[in-house]
Write an enzyme that holds these catalytic residues in place. Structure first.
Site, PDB file in Angstrom:
ATOM      1  N   ARG A  63       9.842  -7.706   6.439  1.00 25.65           N
ATOM      2  CA  ARG A  63       8.411  -7.312   6.392  1.00 25.65           C
ATOM      3  C   ARG A  63       7.832  -7.343   4.991  1.00 25.65           C
ATOM      4  NH1 ARG A  63      10.113  -3.634  10.411  1.00 25.65           N
ATOM      5  NH2 ARG A  63       9.400  -4.386  12.436  1.00 25.65           N
ATOM      6  N   LYS A  85      -2.391 -17.626  -0.959  1.00 23.77           N
ATOM      7  CA  LYS A  85      -2.297 -18.285   0.353  1.00 23.77           C
ATOM      8  C   LYS A  85      -0.903 -18.853   0.488  1.00 23.77           C
ATOM      9  CE  LYS A  85      -6.996 -19.842   1.380  1.00 23.77           C
ATOM     10  NZ  LYS A  85      -7.841 -21.038   1.605  1.00 23.77           N
ATOM     11  N   GLU A 127      -8.043 -31.502  -8.390  1.00 24.90           N
ATOM     12  CA  GLU A 127      -8.421 -30.089  -8.199  1.00 24.90           C
ATOM     13  C   GLU A 127      -9.036 -29.532  -9.481  1.00 24.90           C
ATOM     14  OE1 GLU A 127      -8.386 -28.831  -5.254  1.00 24.90           O
ATOM     15  OE2 GLU A 127      -6.934 -30.062  -4.166  1.00 24.90           O
ATOM     16  N   LYS A 169      -9.975 -20.356 -10.958  1.00 25.79           N
ATOM     17  CA  LYS A 169      -9.472 -20.025  -9.616  1.00 25.79           C
ATOM     18  C   LYS A 169      -9.263 -18.515  -9.478  1.00 25.79           C
ATOM     19  CE  LYS A 169      -6.830 -20.919  -5.661  1.00 25.79           C
ATOM     20  NZ  LYS A 169      -5.884 -21.672  -4.897  1.00 25.79           N
ATOM     21  N   GLU A 179     -11.423 -15.261   1.648  1.00 30.81           N
ATOM     22  CA  GLU A 179     -12.299 -16.412   1.916  1.00 30.81           C
ATOM     23  C   GLU A 179     -13.430 -16.099   2.896  1.00 30.81           C
ATOM     24  OE1 GLU A 179     -10.102 -20.165   1.875  1.00 30.81           O
ATOM     25  OE2 GLU A 179     -11.585 -20.976   3.236  1.00 30.81           O
ATOM     26  N   ARG A 183     -14.903 -17.747  -2.032  1.00 33.09           N
ATOM     27  CA  ARG A 183     -13.672 -18.556  -2.076  1.00 33.09           C
ATOM     28  C   ARG A 183     -13.846 -19.887  -1.349  1.00 33.09           C
ATOM     29  NH1 ARG A 183      -7.333 -16.573  -1.708  1.00 33.09           N
ATOM     30  NH2 ARG A 183      -6.470 -18.625  -2.122  1.00 33.09           N
ATOM     31  N   ASN A 187     -13.257 -25.128  -1.431  1.00 33.59           N
ATOM     32  CA  ASN A 187     -13.074 -26.192  -0.436  1.00 33.59           C
ATOM     33  C   ASN A 187     -14.002 -27.377  -0.689  1.00 33.59           C
ATOM     34  OD1 ASN A 187     -11.191 -24.640   0.919  1.00 33.59           O
ATOM     35  ND2 ASN A 187     -12.754 -23.612   2.142  1.00 33.59           N
ATOM     36  N   HIS A 190     -13.147 -30.896   0.364  1.00 35.17           N
ATOM     37  CA  HIS A 190     -11.965 -30.826   1.229  1.00 35.17           C
ATOM     38  C   HIS A 190     -12.235 -31.142   2.698  1.00 35.17           C
ATOM     39  CE1 HIS A 190     -10.005 -29.384  -2.311  1.00 35.17           C
ATOM     40  NE2 HIS A 190      -8.860 -29.196  -1.682  1.00 35.17           N
ATOM     41  N   HIS A 194      -9.763 -33.797   4.123  1.00 35.69           N
ATOM     42  CA  HIS A 194      -8.844 -33.614   5.261  1.00 35.69           C
ATOM     43  C   HIS A 194      -9.073 -34.694   6.305  1.00 35.69           C
ATOM     44  CE1 HIS A 194      -8.444 -29.117   4.067  1.00 35.69           C
ATOM     45  NE2 HIS A 194      -7.569 -29.876   3.437  1.00 35.69           N
ATOM     46  N   HIS A 206      -3.136 -36.198  -1.097  1.00 39.84           N
ATOM     47  CA  HIS A 206      -4.158 -35.157  -1.000  1.00 39.84           C
ATOM     48  C   HIS A 206      -5.195 -35.205  -2.131  1.00 39.84           C
ATOM     49  CE1 HIS A 206      -5.993 -31.367   0.066  1.00 39.84           C
ATOM     50  NE2 HIS A 206      -5.765 -30.905  -1.146  1.00 39.84           N
TER      51      HIS A 206
HETATM   52  N1  NAD Z   1      -1.616 -22.027  -1.378  1.00 41.73           N
HETATM   53  C1  NAD Z   1      -2.674 -22.664  -1.819  1.00 41.73           C
HETATM   54  O1  NAD Z   1      -3.691 -22.065  -2.166  1.00 41.73           O
HETATM   55  C2  NAD Z   1      -2.622 -24.147  -1.913  1.00 41.73           C
HETATM   56  C3  NAD Z   1      -3.619 -24.840  -2.603  1.00 41.73           C
HETATM   57  C4  NAD Z   1      -3.501 -26.214  -2.723  1.00 41.73           C
HETATM   58  C5  NAD Z   1      -2.419 -26.880  -2.170  1.00 41.73           C
HETATM   59  N2  NAD Z   1      -1.486 -26.163  -1.492  1.00 41.73           N
HETATM   60  C6  NAD Z   1      -0.317 -26.844  -0.924  1.00 41.73           C
HETATM   61  O2  NAD Z   1       0.436 -27.383  -2.003  1.00 41.73           O
HETATM   62  C7  NAD Z   1       1.182 -28.496  -1.509  1.00 41.73           C
HETATM   63  C8  NAD Z   1       1.053 -29.623  -2.495  1.00 41.73           C
HETATM   64  O3  NAD Z   1       1.621 -29.228  -3.714  1.00 41.73           O
HETATM   65  P1  NAD Z   1       2.158 -30.320  -4.759  1.00 41.73           P
HETATM   66  O4  NAD Z   1       1.102 -31.312  -4.990  1.00 41.73           O
HETATM   67  O5  NAD Z   1       2.760 -29.591  -5.889  1.00 41.73           O
HETATM   68  O6  NAD Z   1       3.243 -31.087  -3.882  1.00 41.73           O
HETATM   69  P2  NAD Z   1       4.847 -30.951  -3.817  1.00 41.73           P
HETATM   70  O7  NAD Z   1       5.286 -29.556  -3.882  1.00 41.73           O
HETATM   71  O8  NAD Z   1       5.269 -31.777  -2.658  1.00 41.73           O
HETATM   72  O9  NAD Z   1       5.289 -31.660  -5.170  1.00 41.73           O
HETATM   73  C9  NAD Z   1       4.997 -33.033  -5.339  1.00 41.73           C
HETATM   74  C10 NAD Z   1       6.245 -33.792  -5.753  1.00 41.73           C
HETATM   75  O10 NAD Z   1       6.500 -33.529  -7.139  1.00 41.73           O
HETATM   76  C11 NAD Z   1       7.844 -33.097  -7.309  1.00 41.73           C
HETATM   77  N3  NAD Z   1       7.826 -32.224  -8.476  1.00 41.73           N
HETATM   78  C12 NAD Z   1       7.296 -30.991  -8.602  1.00 41.73           C
HETATM   79  N4  NAD Z   1       7.393 -30.569  -9.853  1.00 41.73           N
HETATM   80  C13 NAD Z   1       8.002 -31.547 -10.550  1.00 41.73           C
HETATM   81  C14 NAD Z   1       8.364 -31.721 -11.919  1.00 41.73           C
HETATM   82  N5  NAD Z   1       8.094 -30.787 -12.846  1.00 41.73           N
HETATM   83  N6  NAD Z   1       8.984 -32.873 -12.286  1.00 41.73           N
HETATM   84  C15 NAD Z   1       9.235 -33.837 -11.370  1.00 41.73           C
HETATM   85  N7  NAD Z   1       8.903 -33.752 -10.065  1.00 41.73           N
HETATM   86  C16 NAD Z   1       8.282 -32.609  -9.674  1.00 41.73           C
HETATM   87  C17 NAD Z   1       8.205 -32.459  -5.994  1.00 41.73           C
HETATM   88  O11 NAD Z   1       9.595 -32.418  -5.803  1.00 41.73           O
HETATM   89  C18 NAD Z   1       7.511 -33.388  -5.000  1.00 41.73           C
HETATM   90  O12 NAD Z   1       8.283 -34.540  -4.784  1.00 41.73           O
HETATM   91  C19 NAD Z   1       0.633 -28.810  -0.137  1.00 41.73           C
HETATM   92  O13 NAD Z   1       1.539 -28.389   0.838  1.00 41.73           O
HETATM   93  C20 NAD Z   1      -0.641 -28.008  -0.052  1.00 41.73           C
HETATM   94  O14 NAD Z   1      -0.958 -27.606   1.254  1.00 41.73           O
HETATM   95  C21 NAD Z   1      -1.564 -24.830  -1.367  1.00 41.73           C
END
Ligand code: NAD
Length: 312
Positions: A63, A85, A127, A169, A179, A183, A187, A190, A194, A206
């Protein structure tokens, strides 16, 4: 880790495909087997996928146990690690299962960026440009003026970039964590992003989809006489400067109707009405009271797509 306590490391293959309930269950079992308890701390060390899942796991394990974000991708540093999130994707769509759960802290080390593939760096830049567009015209100028340094990963400039985006942010999320209003401005771009991701079968990454989505939504803002034509052009120029339009060919293959059908499925819609955030000018979204998101018509999306394909 300089910790005087046992540390267990759990890892899983990279990629959005892993952001699932089955990975969470595997990680959960590993925690139980490693005797994690209520006093344990989870450190989510990686990109946004790891951050979203580490946070989700921490929110449901016994929990809720504390967790820390150590983002290693640019996107995770400036976006996903901030705001609480967390969640996973399901077969019905992205981020459909999750929780709001704040990390105790976020630790950012710029050195991680030295190994990040360029495409992932650019993903994060989309972003960052969004942050400037919704909140800060001076930041927009900064990103424009420092393109060379930023793309060459000049450490001083990147540090300023990450600091500025984290501040933007954080300030938004602090005012509206769940949101209900402000917040939603995060988007911007977005809704159509999407739709582009979905209609292109996720062949457009993305950040690149967000970049194209921002142009479409800026165009809608222009058509509604909120944004000037000059500002619309400036936005297109900046997005192109950061090589974020390179997936336009995938876009050419899409019919406007497939984009609209995908936009209608967005989880943020209410009763299939397509809603998006609009810009009043560079650095300011259009709002009235606590309303930040506006219903858009199918033909506005279509016109935005036509503009985008002609402008690039
Ligand atoms: N929680 C939120 O508010 C929020 C906001 C935006 C996006 N997201 C989520 O974030 C995700 C996307 O995140 P992302 O773009 O980091 O993708 P990811 O976590 O898939 O990372 C992208 C790639 O980079 C690699 N990588 C990461 N750091 C590295 C480094 N220092 N050196 C070499 N390789 C590295 C990872 O292994 C992966 O292959 C999505 O799932 C999305 O939904 C969440």
């Amino acid at each position: 880790l300089p910790l005087d306590c046992p540390v267990s490391i759990f890892s899983f293959p990279a990629g959005e495909k892993q952001k699932s309930l089955s990975t969470i269950l595997e990680l959960f079992t590993s925690l139980v087997q490693a005797n994690f308890d209520r006093k344990s701390l989870i450190i989510a060390f990686g990109g946004g996928v790891v951050g979203d899942m580490g946070g989700f796991l921490a929110s449901i394990f016994l929990r809720g146990v504390p967790f820390i974000q150590v983002p290693t991708s640019l996107l995770a540093m400036v976006d996903s690690s901030i705001g609480g999130k967390t969640g996973v994707d399901t077969t019905d769509g992205k981020n459909l299962m999750g929780s709001f759960y704040q990390p105790r802290t976020v630790i950012i080390d710029m050195d991680f960026l030295s190994t990040l593939p360029r495409i992932e760096f650019l993903n994060g830049m989309a972003e960052i440009i969004k942050h400037a567009l919704i909140q800060d015209p001076l930041y927009f100028e900064f990103i424009k003026d420092n393109r060379e340094k930023i793309l060459a990963l000049d450490s001083e400039t990147i540090l300023q970039l990450v600091e500025m985006s984290c501040m933007i942010k954080t300030s938004i999320v602090e005012k509206d964590e769940k949101e209900n209003g402000l917040r939603q401005t995060l988007n911007f771009g977005h809704t159509t992003a999407h739709a582009i991701e979905n209609a292109s079968n996720y062949s457009v990454p993305h950040g690149f989809a967000v970049a194209l989505g921002m142009i479409i939504e800026a165009h809608i803002s222009f058509r509604r006489k909120l944004l000037s034509e000059n500002e619309l052009k400036e936005i297109v120029e900046l997005i192109s400067l950061y090589e974020l339009t390179q997936y336009k060919n995938q876009l050419k293959k899409l019919s406007p109707q497939s984009l609209i059908d995908s936009a209608k499925k967005d989880k943020k819609n209410i009763k299939e009405a397509i809603k998006s955030v609009l810009l009043e000018k560079i650095g300011k979204t259009y709002s009235q009271g606590n309303s930040f998101s506006w219903q858009v018509q199918e033909e506005e999306i279509e016109a935005g797509l036509v503009y985008l394909l002609n402008a690039l």
